[in-house]
Motif scaffolding. Structure first.
Motif, PDB file in Angstrom:
ATOM      1  N   ASN A 185       0.825  -1.225   0.000  1.00 25.83           N
ATOM      2  CA  ASN A 185       0.000   0.000   0.000  1.00 25.83           C
ATOM      3  C   ASN A 185       0.850   1.262   0.000  1.00 25.83           C
ATOM      4  O   ASN A 185       0.349   2.354   0.274  1.00 25.83           O
ATOM      5  CB  ASN A 185      -0.920   0.018   1.233  1.00 25.83           C
ATOM      6  CG  ASN A 185      -1.904  -1.127   1.201  1.00 25.83           C
ATOM      7  OD1 ASN A 185      -2.463  -1.430   0.144  1.00 25.83           O
ATOM      8  ND2 ASN A 185      -2.096  -1.787   2.335  1.00 25.83           N
ATOM      9  N   ASN A 186       2.152   1.096  -0.255  1.00 26.95           N
ATOM     10  CA  ASN A 186       3.076   2.230  -0.326  1.00 26.95           C
ATOM     11  C   ASN A 186       3.320   2.894   1.027  1.00 26.95           C
ATOM     12  O   ASN A 186       3.679   4.069   1.081  1.00 26.95           O
ATOM     13  CB  ASN A 186       2.558   3.293  -1.302  1.00 26.95           C
ATOM     14  CG  ASN A 186       3.500   3.459  -2.455  1.00 26.95           C
ATOM     15  OD1 ASN A 186       4.636   2.970  -2.410  1.00 26.95           O
ATOM     16  ND2 ASN A 186       3.049   4.151  -3.471  1.00 26.95           N
ATOM     17  N   ASN A 187       3.104   2.155   2.097  1.00 29.19           N
ATOM     18  CA  ASN A 187       3.427   2.668   3.430  1.00 29.19           C
ATOM     19  C   ASN A 187       4.770   2.108   3.869  1.00 29.19           C
ATOM     20  O   ASN A 187       5.114   0.962   3.520  1.00 29.19           O
ATOM     21  CB  ASN A 187       2.348   2.259   4.436  1.00 29.19           C
ATOM     22  CG  ASN A 187       1.022   2.911   4.125  1.00 29.19           C
ATOM     23  OD1 ASN A 187       0.984   4.103   3.793  1.00 29.19           O
ATOM     24  ND2 ASN A 187      -0.065   2.161   4.200  1.00 29.19           N
ATOM     25  N   LEU A 188       5.492   2.886   4.647  1.00 25.39           N
ATOM     26  CA  LEU A 188       6.780   2.410   5.162  1.00 25.39           C
ATOM     27  C   LEU A 188       6.543   1.323   6.208  1.00 25.39           C
ATOM     28  O   LEU A 188       5.625   1.421   7.019  1.00 25.39           O
ATOM     29  CB  LEU A 188       7.543   3.573   5.808  1.00 25.39           C
ATOM     30  CG  LEU A 188       8.139   4.587   4.834  1.00 25.39           C
ATOM     31  CD1 LEU A 188       8.500   5.872   5.566  1.00 25.39           C
ATOM     32  CD2 LEU A 188       9.360   4.001   4.129  1.00 25.39           C
ATOM     33  N   ILE A 189       7.388   0.311   6.193  1.00 24.94           N
ATOM     34  CA  ILE A 189       7.242  -0.785   7.147  1.00 24.94           C
ATOM     35  C   ILE A 189       8.142  -0.545   8.372  1.00 24.94           C
ATOM     36  O   ILE A 189       9.011   0.329   8.355  1.00 24.94           O
ATOM     37  CB  ILE A 189       7.620  -2.155   6.514  1.00 24.94           C
ATOM     38  CG1 ILE A 189       9.088  -2.162   6.067  1.00 24.94           C
ATOM     39  CG2 ILE A 189       6.699  -2.473   5.353  1.00 24.94           C
ATOM     40  CD1 ILE A 189       9.632  -3.555   5.797  1.00 24.94           C
ATOM     41  N   THR A 190       7.909  -1.324   9.413  1.00 21.44           N
ATOM     42  CA  THR A 190       8.815  -1.396  10.561  1.00 21.44           C
ATOM     43  C   THR A 190       9.351  -2.816  10.599  1.00 21.44           C
ATOM     44  O   THR A 190       8.614  -3.767  10.313  1.00 21.44           O
ATOM     45  CB  THR A 190       8.051  -1.070  11.858  1.00 21.44           C
ATOM     46  OG1 THR A 190       7.551   0.270  11.741  1.00 21.44           O
ATOM     47  CG2 THR A 190       8.945  -1.142  13.078  1.00 21.44           C
ATOM     48  N   THR A 191      10.631  -2.971  10.904  1.00 19.46           N
ATOM     49  CA  THR A 191      11.261  -4.293  10.878  1.00 19.46           C
ATOM     50  C   THR A 191      12.283  -4.408  12.019  1.00 19.46           C
ATOM     51  O   THR A 191      12.879  -3.394  12.408  1.00 19.46           O
ATOM     52  CB  THR A 191      11.971  -4.540   9.512  1.00 19.46           C
ATOM     53  OG1 THR A 191      13.062  -5.443   9.693  1.00 19.46           O
ATOM     54  CG2 THR A 191      12.509  -3.293   8.890  1.00 19.46           C
ATOM     55  N   PRO A 192      12.493  -5.618  12.554  1.00 22.89           N
ATOM     56  CA  PRO A 192      13.472  -5.764  13.650  1.00 22.89           C
ATOM     57  C   PRO A 192      14.923  -5.856  13.182  1.00 22.89           C
ATOM     58  O   PRO A 192      15.799  -6.250  13.946  1.00 22.89           O
ATOM     59  CB  PRO A 192      13.036  -7.076  14.313  1.00 22.89           C
ATOM     60  CG  PRO A 192      12.375  -7.851  13.236  1.00 22.89           C
ATOM     61  CD  PRO A 192      11.782  -6.867  12.270  1.00 22.89           C
ATOM     62  N   LEU A 193      15.192  -5.476  11.946  1.00 27.08           N
ATOM     63  CA  LEU A 193      16.508  -5.685  11.328  1.00 27.08           C
ATOM     64  C   LEU A 193      17.688  -5.192  12.180  1.00 27.08           C
ATOM     65  O   LEU A 193      18.716  -5.855  12.252  1.00 27.08           O
ATOM     66  CB  LEU A 193      16.515  -4.967   9.981  1.00 27.08           C
ATOM     67  CG  LEU A 193      17.316  -5.529   8.838  1.00 27.08           C
ATOM     68  CD1 LEU A 193      17.089  -7.009   8.639  1.00 27.08           C
ATOM     69  CD2 LEU A 193      16.967  -4.781   7.566  1.00 27.08           C
TER      70      LEU A 193
END
Ligand code: CP
Length: 338
Positions: A48-56
């Protein structure tokens, strides 16, 4: 002020595997290095073109060291680090012990001792980030957030991501105009290098002679110089307007801001000379009524605020890639699609 470096940036920016370790400047990086940053940044948007959050970057510590003011760069680096689940510390330089005479080296060594993995550095001295990476803290990943008039590589990459996301042509088919204070602009310098590396062969720099580089021959024939704004923007796909960097100009380069706007301000008539679907960009901070009319800055062709959002994705990519060596050992390489 320029801090001299002993090694070329390409010698210290990449690790033995050819991957990014420090990000100091665009020069010396390959098309494949830049494309990797763009692809990684794009991977941080969902369907949906939203920025994700990730535990990277969970457990990693990013320190923002801004020796010069910033709104967009400092905040988007903080947002990016948080979206990667890193710890973020914004060091308040004005209240630090540098005001009591502590040297830059001592300040940095103390911060490194607090388990910093990444320093994001903005400094008014050209070469500051390079100097830190080369001689002060080579074991901390150093990201240049703008040094003097030298380089602003993450701004260039967010500009490239914006062009890639908003234009429907490859870089090799684009005409890009950069208007205004080219001479004192680290953004112009990094953008020209990035465009050239990505294959753009029609780059136009537009401005009064006093705001164009003296050693213009430094650029190759891909870059054409225009003092006539109308001729320069004709049939362009991308227009990048730049602020006049008054803080880096020793003697008056212009008769007045009104005169500059009359000759080089991006207004409706001038935008109409570009391609009908041309995009308008500005790195900010923006001076409305000097380099750009408000109607253009807020108009349908402006992607200025999209640049800011794309800045979070690009800064997430650069932070993650600079930790790539450590992440690979932890099995994170697949997550990054590298
Ligand atoms: N474009 C840019 O570097 O803006 P800031 O100075 O607000 O970070």
């Amino acid at each position: 002020m320029h801090i001299a470096a002993q090694h070329q940036p390409s010698q210290i920016q990449l690790n033995q595997d050819g991957n990014l370790k420090h990000f100091l400047t665009i020069e010396g990086l390959s098309k494949s290095n830049l494309t990797q940053i763009l692809d990684t940044a794009q991977s941080f948007f969902d369907d949906n073109n939203n920025l994700i959050t990730t535990p990277l970057l969970e457990g990693r510590t990013v320190m923002n060291l801004f020796f010069e003011n910033s709104t967009r760069t400092r905040t988007t680096f903080e947002a990016a680090a948080k979206r990667l689940s890193a710890n973020v510390l914004n060091i308040d330089i004005a209240r630090s012990s540098t005001s009591k005479g502590e040297t830059l080296r001592d300040t940095l060594w103390n911060l490194e001792a607090m388990a910093a993995d990444i320093f994001v550095v903005r400094h008014s001295a050209s070469g500051a980030a390079h100097f830190i990476a080369e001689t002060v803290c080579p074991n901390v990943a150093i990201i240049n957030a703008g040094d003097g008039r030298h380089a602003h590589p993450t701004q260039a990459m967010l500009d490239m991501l914006t062009i890639r996301r908003e234009s429907n042509k490859p870089f090799s088919e684009l005409s890009v105009a950069i208007i205004g204070d080219i001479k004192h602009s680290r953004v112009a310098r990094s953008n020209i290098a990035a465009l050239q590396t990505l294959g753009c062969s029609d780059i136009r720099v537009i401005g009064p002679r006093t705001l164009l580089p003296v050693a213009f021959d430094d650029y190759s024939q891909d870059v054409r110089l225009f003092t006539d704004m109308d001729a320069g923007v004709k049939d362009c796909d991308v227009i990048i307007a730049l602020r006049i960097q008054n803080e880096r100009i020793d003697s008056p380069a212009l008769s007045s801001q009104q005169e500059f706007y009359k000759l080089y301000g991006l207004n409706e008539e001038r935008l109409a000379l570009a391609k009908p679907n041309a995009i308008v960009m500005h790195p900010g901070p923006m001076n409305r009524g000097v380099e750009i009319a408000s109607s253009i800055a807020d108009g349908a062709q402006s992607v200025i605020l999209k640049q800011v959002t794309n800045g979070i994705a690009v800064r997430m990519a650069v932070l993650a890639l600079s930790m790539q060596g450590q992440l690979q050992h932890q099995g994170f390489a697949d997550t990054l699609s590298l």
